[in-house]
Scaffold this active site. Structure first.
Site, short mmCIF file in Angstrom:
data_model
loop_
_atom_site.label_atom_id
_atom_site.label_comp_id
_atom_site.label_asym_id
_atom_site.label_seq_id
_atom_site.Cartn_x
_atom_site.Cartn_y
_atom_site.Cartn_z
N SER A 42 0.86 -1.17 0.00
CA SER A 42 0.00 0.00 0.00
C SER A 42 0.90 1.23 0.00
O SER A 42 1.66 1.45 0.93
CB SER A 42 -0.89 -0.02 1.25
OG SER A 42 -1.62 1.17 1.36
N LYS A 98 -1.32 -1.00 -4.22
CA LYS A 98 -2.47 -0.15 -3.92
C LYS A 98 -1.95 1.26 -3.74
O LYS A 98 -0.92 1.46 -3.09
CB LYS A 98 -3.15 -0.64 -2.65
CG LYS A 98 -4.09 0.34 -1.96
CD LYS A 98 -4.90 -0.37 -0.89
CE LYS A 98 -4.86 0.36 0.43
NZ LYS A 98 -5.64 -0.34 1.49
N LYS A 147 -2.94 5.26 -2.54
CA LYS A 147 -3.90 6.06 -1.81
C LYS A 147 -4.30 7.24 -2.69
O LYS A 147 -3.45 7.83 -3.37
CB LYS A 147 -3.28 6.58 -0.51
CG LYS A 147 -2.98 5.46 0.48
CD LYS A 147 -4.26 4.93 1.11
CE LYS A 147 -3.98 3.96 2.25
NZ LYS A 147 -5.22 3.49 2.89
N ASP A 192 -7.30 3.35 -2.94
CA ASP A 192 -8.01 3.45 -1.65
C ASP A 192 -8.20 4.92 -1.32
O ASP A 192 -7.23 5.67 -1.20
CB ASP A 192 -7.18 2.75 -0.56
CG ASP A 192 -7.91 2.68 0.78
OD1 ASP A 192 -9.06 3.17 0.88
OD2 ASP A 192 -7.32 2.14 1.74
N GLU A 237 -11.36 1.16 -3.27
CA GLU A 237 -11.64 0.92 -1.86
C GLU A 237 -12.20 2.16 -1.15
O GLU A 237 -11.62 3.24 -1.25
CB GLU A 237 -10.33 0.46 -1.19
CG GLU A 237 -10.45 0.09 0.28
CD GLU A 237 -9.11 -0.42 0.85
OE1 GLU A 237 -8.18 -0.69 0.06
OE2 GLU A 237 -9.00 -0.54 2.08
N ASP A 254 -14.03 -0.97 3.26
CA ASP A 254 -13.12 -1.15 4.39
C ASP A 254 -13.81 -0.56 5.61
O ASP A 254 -14.54 -1.28 6.33
CB ASP A 254 -11.77 -0.45 4.06
CG ASP A 254 -10.78 -0.42 5.21
OD1 ASP A 254 -11.10 -0.90 6.32
OD2 ASP A 254 -9.64 0.09 5.05
N LYS A 310 -10.33 -6.60 8.10
CA LYS A 310 -9.34 -6.24 9.11
C LYS A 310 -9.92 -6.72 10.44
O LYS A 310 -11.01 -6.26 10.84
CB LYS A 310 -9.14 -4.72 9.18
CG LYS A 310 -8.41 -4.12 8.00
CD LYS A 310 -8.27 -2.60 8.15
CE LYS A 310 -7.61 -1.99 6.93
NZ LYS A 310 -7.69 -0.51 6.94
N GLY A 337 -4.49 -4.00 6.07
CA GLY A 337 -3.42 -3.79 7.03
C GLY A 337 -3.54 -2.45 7.71
O GLY A 337 -4.23 -1.55 7.22
O1 OSB Z 1 -7.24 2.08 4.71
O2 OSB Z 1 -6.19 0.29 4.36
C1 OSB Z 1 -6.26 1.38 4.92
C2 OSB Z 1 -3.05 2.05 6.91
C3 OSB Z 1 -3.56 2.71 8.00
C4 OSB Z 1 -4.91 2.96 8.06
C5 OSB Z 1 -5.75 2.55 7.02
C6 OSB Z 1 -5.25 1.85 5.94
C7 OSB Z 1 -3.85 1.64 5.87
C8 OSB Z 1 -3.19 1.01 4.73
C9 OSB Z 1 -1.85 0.36 5.03
O3 OSB Z 1 -3.58 1.05 3.60
C10 OSB Z 1 -1.81 -1.07 4.72
C11 OSB Z 1 -0.56 -1.71 5.30
O4 OSB Z 1 -0.55 -2.06 6.51
O5 OSB Z 1 0.42 -1.84 4.58
MG MG Z 2 -8.50 1.03 3.40
#
Ligand code: OSB
Ligand code: MG
Length: 371
Positions: free
Chosen positions: A135, A161, A163, A188, A213, A238, A262, A290
């Protein structure tokens, strides 16, 4: 299992590079490590609450409060049979899923250690390695994002992924897609858009993404249904799936075609297993999300992702993507086929580096049962 003592370690660990999402930028990660002693064994869990209430309303501060003042009195000195017994005992505490899930993870670790089984075996997972992805946070520009993605692809990540947020969406995703025409790519938004923004997001539909996402509000299900109707790309929820009941609503409302699981957000691994099974029955693929976990939470995520309906790669990257120094002695490494090996030791299958844990601790609270 008689719960003899509980310790909460509120910790802060430096990330190898800042992680930016639509809700903020983190250079360090805070979380709460849960340590439980029972019958000569120690179990560890990770509460994935963060310093700020950006992902959801919980923070490391609220987690320390709820865990110390409300969860602990319900289990300390008591016999807790299993994860479901724990959920029953804390059912009077509304919400605070991240807090509860941290304790549930420590109980699973204890159960595994007592029974001589790994979490994978307790869950009934079959895989010995799981497919993973990375990510990537929002970067300074689309060009620097492409460079960052190229670095991860070079390391062997076969799924990426990125952001997105308003003003940094279509252009960023298009730049990555142009550079990597065949990469398994997804985005995401962490709830940064409203249904009125559908037109802004629409060009994403032509980029052959695995999924989009959580584009809309963190507590929304219905508007996601309206958005999904306008998109060929699967919408993935999510933030807004907080329980097996929410998962059922999302499925019945056709609000998404994929769910990010999660355990923290769902209130525990037991609830994550239920959502996995429900999605499986309804032919909805899932993947493991994650929260920048330490080696403890990472071991849990990897074990969970061994279940059969985790058909998309998880947001589970190698330890060195996050931390130069972790609090587990074991570090997770990326295999050449974009997988990570599943721990096989009892419980979580990881051991804690006490010195590292101490070094990162901001606040520690211990509770010991009267014998
Ligand atoms: O939305 O998936 C998410 C990290 C912190 C809070 C929300 C998210 C995330 C990530 C990181 O996308 C995923 C990872 O642990 O590598
Ligand atoms: Mg997410």
């Amino acid at each position: 299992m008689k719960i003899e003592s509980i310790t909460f370690h509120q910790i802060k660990m430096p990330l190898v590079s800042p992680f930016e999402t639509s809700f903020g930028r983190e250079t360090d990660r805070e979380c709460v490590i849960v340590e439980i002693q029972s019958e000569g064994l120690t179990g560890y869990g990770e509460c994935v609450a963060t310093r700020d209430p950006g992902y959801n309303y919980e923070t490391t501060g609220t987690a320390m409060h709820i865990l110390s003042e409300f969860v602990t009195p319900l289990i300390l000195g008591k016999d807790v049979k299993d994860a479901l017994d724990f959920q029953e005992k804390v059912s009077g505490i509304r919400g605070h899923h991240l807090a509860k899930a941290g304790v549930e993870m420590a109980l699973w670790d204890l159960i595994g250690k007592r029974e001589g089984k790994s979490l994978r075996q307790l869950f009934g997972g079959t895989r010995e390695k799981v497919e993973v992805g990375v990510s990537v946070g929002i970067q300074e520009s689309a060009q620097s994002l492409v460079r960052s993605v190229a670095e991860y692809v070079g390391q062997g990540y076969a799924r990426v992924k990125i952001k997105i947020k308003p003003g940094r969406d279509v252009e960023d995703a298009s730049a990555v897609r142009q550079e990597f025409p065949n990469l398994r790519l997804q985005v995401d938004a962490n709830s940064a858009y409203t249904l009125d923004d559908a037109n802004i997001l629409k060009p994403l539909d032509a980029l052959n993404l695995l999924l989009i996402e959580q584009p809309l509000f963190e507590d929304d299900i219905w508007d996601h249904h309206k958005l999904q109707e306008q998109f060929n790309t699967p919408i993935c929820l999510d933030e807004s799936v907080l329980s097996p009941r929410h998962a059922r609503y999302a499925i019945e409302m056709k609000a998404c075609r994929v769910i990010n699981i999660k355990a923290g957000r769902l209130g525990g691994l037991s609830q994550a297993l239920m959502v996995h099974d429900l999605c499986n029955e309804n032919k909805l693929p899932v993947w493991c999300g994650g929260m920048l976990e330490t080696g403890i939470g990472r071991a849990s995520n990897i074990s969970l992702a061994t279940l059969s309906n985790f058909v998309l790669p998880g947001d589970i990257s190698a330890s060195d993507r996050y931390y130069a120094l972790d609090i587990t002695n074991e570090r997770f490494v990326l295999n050449a086929d974009s997988t990570i090996d599943v721990p096989s030791g009892n419980g979580l299958g990881v051991t804690v580096n006490e010195d590292a844990l101490k070094k990162f601790t901001l606040l520690k609270k211990s509770f010991i049962a009267n014998s």
